[in-house]
Design a protein around this motif. Structure first.
Motif, PDB file in Angstrom:
ATOM      1  N   GLU A  10       0.881  -1.171   0.070  1.00 49.93           N
ATOM      2  CA  GLU A  10      -0.026  -0.111  -0.057  1.00 49.93           C
ATOM      3  C   GLU A  10       0.720   1.207  -0.083  1.00 49.93           C
ATOM      4  OE1 GLU A  10      -3.021  -0.063  -0.537  1.00 49.93           O
ATOM      5  OE2 GLU A  10      -3.352  -2.224  -0.085  1.00 49.93           O
ATOM      6  N   CYS A  11       1.975   1.394   0.625  1.00 44.96           N
ATOM      7  CA  CYS A  11       2.619   2.572   0.915  1.00 44.96           C
ATOM      8  C   CYS A  11       4.149   2.397   0.760  1.00 44.96           C
ATOM      9  CB  CYS A  11       2.559   3.032   2.426  1.00 44.96           C
ATOM     10  SG  CYS A  11       3.324   2.068   3.681  1.00 44.96           S
ATOM     11  N   ASN A  12       4.554   1.363   0.250  1.00 42.29           N
ATOM     12  CA  ASN A  12       5.936   0.992  -0.154  1.00 42.29           C
ATOM     13  C   ASN A  12       6.780   0.887   1.209  1.00 42.29           C
ATOM     14  OD1 ASN A  12       7.613   0.079  -2.311  1.00 42.29           O
ATOM     15  ND2 ASN A  12       8.437   2.113  -2.190  1.00 42.29           N
ATOM     16  N   GLU A  13       6.624   0.911   2.179  1.00 43.21           N
ATOM     17  CA  GLU A  13       7.491   1.123   3.465  1.00 43.21           C
ATOM     18  C   GLU A  13       8.231  -0.481   3.254  1.00 43.21           C
ATOM     19  OE1 GLU A  13       8.680   3.283   5.530  1.00 43.21           O
ATOM     20  OE2 GLU A  13       7.847   4.677   4.336  1.00 43.21           O
ATOM     21  N   LYS A  14       9.178  -0.534   3.883  1.00 45.08           N
ATOM     22  CA  LYS A  14       9.771  -1.878   4.289  1.00 45.08           C
ATOM     23  C   LYS A  14       9.164  -2.643   5.613  1.00 45.08           C
ATOM     24  CE  LYS A  14      14.176  -0.249   2.413  1.00 45.08           C
ATOM     25  NZ  LYS A  14      15.713   0.006   2.635  1.00 45.08           N
ATOM     26  N   ALA A  15       9.372  -3.724   5.343  1.00 45.25           N
ATOM     27  CA  ALA A  15       8.875  -4.665   6.276  1.00 45.25           C
ATOM     28  C   ALA A  15       9.672  -5.747   6.620  1.00 45.25           C
ATOM     29  CB  ALA A  15       7.351  -5.076   6.206  1.00 45.25           C
ATOM     30  N   SER A  16       9.763  -6.389   7.883  1.00 44.57           N
ATOM     31  CA  SER A  16      10.650  -7.609   7.879  1.00 44.57           C
ATOM     32  C   SER A  16       9.728  -8.718   7.875  1.00 44.57           C
ATOM     33  CB  SER A  16      11.184  -7.454   9.612  1.00 44.57           C
ATOM     34  OG  SER A  16      10.148  -7.452  10.409  1.00 44.57           O
ATOM     35  N   GLU A  17       8.495  -8.808   7.719  1.00 48.56           N
ATOM     36  CA  GLU A  17       7.921 -10.103   7.703  1.00 48.56           C
ATOM     37  C   GLU A  17       6.467  -9.890   7.047  1.00 48.56           C
ATOM     38  OE1 GLU A  17       7.431 -11.643  11.524  1.00 48.56           O
ATOM     39  OE2 GLU A  17       6.295 -10.232  11.973  1.00 48.56           O
ATOM     40  N   LEU A  18       5.848 -10.874   6.553  1.00 54.75           N
ATOM     41  CA  LEU A  18       4.559 -10.563   5.746  1.00 54.75           C
ATOM     42  C   LEU A  18       3.536 -10.941   6.782  1.00 54.75           C
ATOM     43  CD1 LEU A  18       5.266 -11.605   2.031  1.00 54.75           C
ATOM     44  CD2 LEU A  18       5.376  -9.385   3.202  1.00 54.75           C
ATOM     45  N   HIS A  19       3.973 -12.184   7.598  1.00 59.69           N
ATOM     46  CA  HIS A  19       2.963 -12.779   8.413  1.00 59.69           C
ATOM     47  C   HIS A  19       3.705 -13.444   9.729  1.00 59.69           C
ATOM     48  CE1 HIS A  19       3.841 -16.766   6.853  1.00 59.69           C
ATOM     49  NE2 HIS A  19       3.677 -16.324   5.732  1.00 59.69           N
ATOM     50  N   ARG A  20       2.908 -13.728  10.477  1.00 59.33           N
ATOM     51  CA  ARG A  20       3.749 -14.392  11.815  1.00 59.33           C
ATOM     52  C   ARG A  20       2.681 -15.777  12.043  1.00 59.33           C
ATOM     53  NH1 ARG A  20       5.372 -10.667  16.595  1.00 59.33           N
ATOM     54  NH2 ARG A  20       6.898 -10.048  14.751  1.00 59.33           N
ATOM     55  N   ASP A  21       3.584 -16.910  12.233  1.00 56.05           N
ATOM     56  CA  ASP A  21       3.046 -18.065  12.418  1.00 56.05           C
ATOM     57  C   ASP A  21       2.918 -18.473  13.867  1.00 56.05           C
ATOM     58  OD1 ASP A  21       2.166 -20.552  12.083  1.00 56.05           O
ATOM     59  OD2 ASP A  21       3.771 -21.213  10.786  1.00 56.05           O
ATOM     60  N   TYR A  22       1.579 -18.609  14.302  1.00 55.58           N
ATOM     61  CA  TYR A  22       1.733 -18.876  15.688  1.00 55.58           C
ATOM     62  C   TYR A  22       1.297 -20.573  15.581  1.00 55.58           C
ATOM     63  CZ  TYR A  22       1.107 -14.068  16.449  1.00 55.58           C
ATOM     64  OH  TYR A  22       1.245 -12.780  16.715  1.00 55.58           O
ATOM     65  N   SER A  23       1.175 -21.097  16.854  1.00 54.53           N
ATOM     66  CA  SER A  23       1.055 -22.301  16.968  1.00 54.53           C
ATOM     67  C   SER A  23      -0.370 -22.983  16.468  1.00 54.53           C
ATOM     68  CB  SER A  23       1.043 -22.823  18.485  1.00 54.53           C
ATOM     69  OG  SER A  23      -0.264 -22.168  19.337  1.00 54.53           O
ATOM     70  N   ASN A  24      -0.360 -24.214  16.227  1.00 53.07           N
ATOM     71  CA  ASN A  24      -1.403 -24.733  15.560  1.00 53.07           C
ATOM     72  C   ASN A  24      -2.057 -24.262  14.303  1.00 53.07           C
ATOM     73  OD1 ASN A  24      -1.959 -26.254  17.783  1.00 53.07           O
ATOM     74  ND2 ASN A  24      -3.012 -24.493  19.026  1.00 53.07           N
ATOM     75  N   GLY A  25      -0.832 -23.838  13.671  1.00 53.23           N
ATOM     76  CA  GLY A  25      -1.011 -23.392  11.982  1.00 53.23           C
ATOM     77  C   GLY A  25      -1.996 -21.926  11.970  1.00 53.23           C
ATOM     78  N   ILE A  26      -2.036 -21.334  12.801  1.00 54.38           N
ATOM     79  CA  ILE A  26      -2.720 -20.024  12.990  1.00 54.38           C
ATOM     80  C   ILE A  26      -1.501 -18.888  12.386  1.00 54.38           C
ATOM     81  CG2 ILE A  26      -3.806 -18.091  14.307  1.00 54.38           C
ATOM     82  CD1 ILE A  26      -4.477 -20.261  16.356  1.00 54.38           C
ATOM     83  N   LEU A  27      -2.095 -18.336  11.192  1.00 57.54           N
ATOM     84  CA  LEU A  27      -1.409 -17.351  10.897  1.00 57.54           C
ATOM     85  C   LEU A  27      -1.988 -15.825  11.067  1.00 57.54           C
ATOM     86  CD1 LEU A  27      -0.329 -18.766   7.354  1.00 57.54           C
ATOM     87  CD2 LEU A  27       0.941 -18.809   9.313  1.00 57.54           C
ATOM     88  N   LYS A  28      -1.150 -14.765  11.115  1.00 62.15           N
ATOM     89  CA  LYS A  28      -1.587 -13.319  11.238  1.00 62.15           C
ATOM     90  C   LYS A  28      -0.914 -12.567  10.408  1.00 62.15           C
ATOM     91  CE  LYS A  28      -2.466  -9.697  14.679  1.00 62.15           C
ATOM     92  NZ  LYS A  28      -2.247  -9.260  16.096  1.00 62.15           N
ATOM     93  N   ILE A  29      -1.417 -11.846   9.647  1.00 66.23           N
ATOM     94  CA  ILE A  29      -0.749 -11.058   8.721  1.00 66.23           C
ATOM     95  C   ILE A  29      -0.315  -9.744   9.347  1.00 66.23           C
ATOM     96  CG2 ILE A  29      -1.351  -9.442   6.581  1.00 66.23           C
ATOM     97  CD1 ILE A  29      -3.382 -11.416   5.713  1.00 66.23           C
ATOM     98  N   THR A  30       0.861  -9.617   8.989  1.00 62.24           N
ATOM     99  CA  THR A  30       1.648  -8.270   9.572  1.00 62.24           C
ATOM    100  C   THR A  30       0.792  -6.896   9.206  1.00 62.24           C
ATOM    101  OG1 THR A  30       3.544  -9.575   9.566  1.00 62.24           O
ATOM    102  CG2 THR A  30       3.810  -7.131   9.714  1.00 62.24           C
ATOM    103  N   ILE A  31       0.887  -5.945  10.058  1.00 66.15           N
ATOM    104  CA  ILE A  31       0.187  -4.833   9.923  1.00 66.15           C
ATOM    105  C   ILE A  31       1.263  -3.735   9.681  1.00 66.15           C
ATOM    106  CG2 ILE A  31      -1.193  -2.978  10.760  1.00 66.15           C
ATOM    107  CD1 ILE A  31      -2.622  -5.268   9.959  1.00 66.15           C
ATOM    108  N   CYS A  32       1.410  -3.044   8.499  1.00 63.73           N
ATOM    109  CA  CYS A  32       2.234  -1.627   8.427  1.00 63.73           C
ATOM    110  C   CYS A  32       2.416  -0.766   9.533  1.00 63.73           C
ATOM    111  CB  CYS A  32       2.110  -1.486   6.960  1.00 63.73           C
ATOM    112  SG  CYS A  32       3.086  -0.069   6.368  1.00 63.73           S
ATOM    113  N   GLU A  33       3.448  -0.620   9.996  1.00 63.26           N
ATOM    114  CA  GLU A  33       3.530   0.598  11.023  1.00 63.26           C
ATOM    115  C   GLU A  33       3.117   2.024  10.744  1.00 63.26           C
ATOM    116  OE1 GLU A  33       7.296   0.033  12.604  1.00 63.26           O
ATOM    117  OE2 GLU A  33       6.759  -1.871  13.593  1.00 63.26           O
TER     118      GLU A  33
END
Length: 240
Positions: A10-33
């Motif tokens: 959306e804004c072209n800012e750098k990010a270290s990850e796209l999503h975070r993988d929690y236990s039991n296969g739960i993925l949470k998309i990273t929110i841009c700061e």
């Protein structure tokens, strides 16, 4: 924290990850700061949707493909696009001489003219890419003092030539409007090239369009130079 390798679509800012993988296969998309939106919404999208957005030249789709994926098929795509363009040129040489005789079809497929057209298309594409990269290196790198990643720009240019695959259906379904269709395909490819440059450099539309125009001028000069050689390559290939 690993090396920063991603960009917010959306804004072209750098990010270290796209999503975070929690236990039991739960993925949470990273929110841009910066913009408080998902860094890359396309990681949940079907590839067909991504392709459609890329065909529409959406900036977000281009950022996803160029920054947030490990898509490494640009050289293979380049060769395939050159084959499509070579087929278009080769078919135009024999358009009025095609025959339904299977023997003629087999003979045509073995002619060296096709490989010559492939070589000419490769020369023109090389001239186009060199012209674009030289212009951006001079303007952005030397005049503006910004870092220009030529390798990344070349990858973006080659990937954004995907529209050339439309040359084949345009030739197969030949009709009175074929020249107009080919013109629109060429315009679409140049538009995709311009959008790819904008995404990589995060630059203005004017700069990317100017770079594409310089590349197109280089390509045209190369084509004219080849046809005006003392020994014309195309004449050698089309002898009877």
């Amino acid at each position: 924290m690993g090396k920063v390798a991603y960009r917010c679509v959306e804004c072209n800012e750098k990010a270290s990850e796209l999503h975070r993988d929690y236990s039991n296969g739960i993925l949470k998309i990273t929110i841009c700061e910066s913009c408080q939106k998902p860094v890359d919404k396309y990681i949940e999208y079907d590839p067909v949707i991504i392709l459609i957005d890329a065909l529409l030249c959406k900036t977000q789709a281009f950022r996803h493909i160029l920054f947030n994926t490990s898509l490494d098929i640009h050289w293979k795509l380049c060769v395939f696009c050159l084959l499509c363009e070579a087929y278009l040129r080769w078919s135009s040489l024999h358009g009025s001489k095609q025959s339904s005789d299977p023997a003629d079809i087999i003979r045509y497929t073995k002619e060296w003219e096709f490989y010559g057209m492939f070589g000419l298309a490769a020369l023109e594409l090389s001239a186009f890419c060199c012209g674009v990269l030289w212009f951006l290196w001079m303007v952005v790198g030397r005049l503006q003092g910004r870092t220009v990643e030529l390798r990344l720009l070349l990858r973006a240019l080659l990937l954004s030539c995907y529209g050339k695959v439309l040359f084949i259906p345009a030739v197969i379904w030949e009709n009175d409007y074929s020249p107009l269709c080919l013109g629109f395909i060429k315009l679409f490819v140049l538009t995709s090239n311009s959008q790819a440059i904008r995404v990589i450099l995060n630059s203005s539309r004017r700069l990317s369009l100017t770079a594409v125009c310089v590349g197109l001028l280089s390509e045209t000069c190369m084509a004219q130079a080849v046809t005006r050689l003392p020994w014309s390559i195309q004449d050698m290939l089309t002898f009877d």
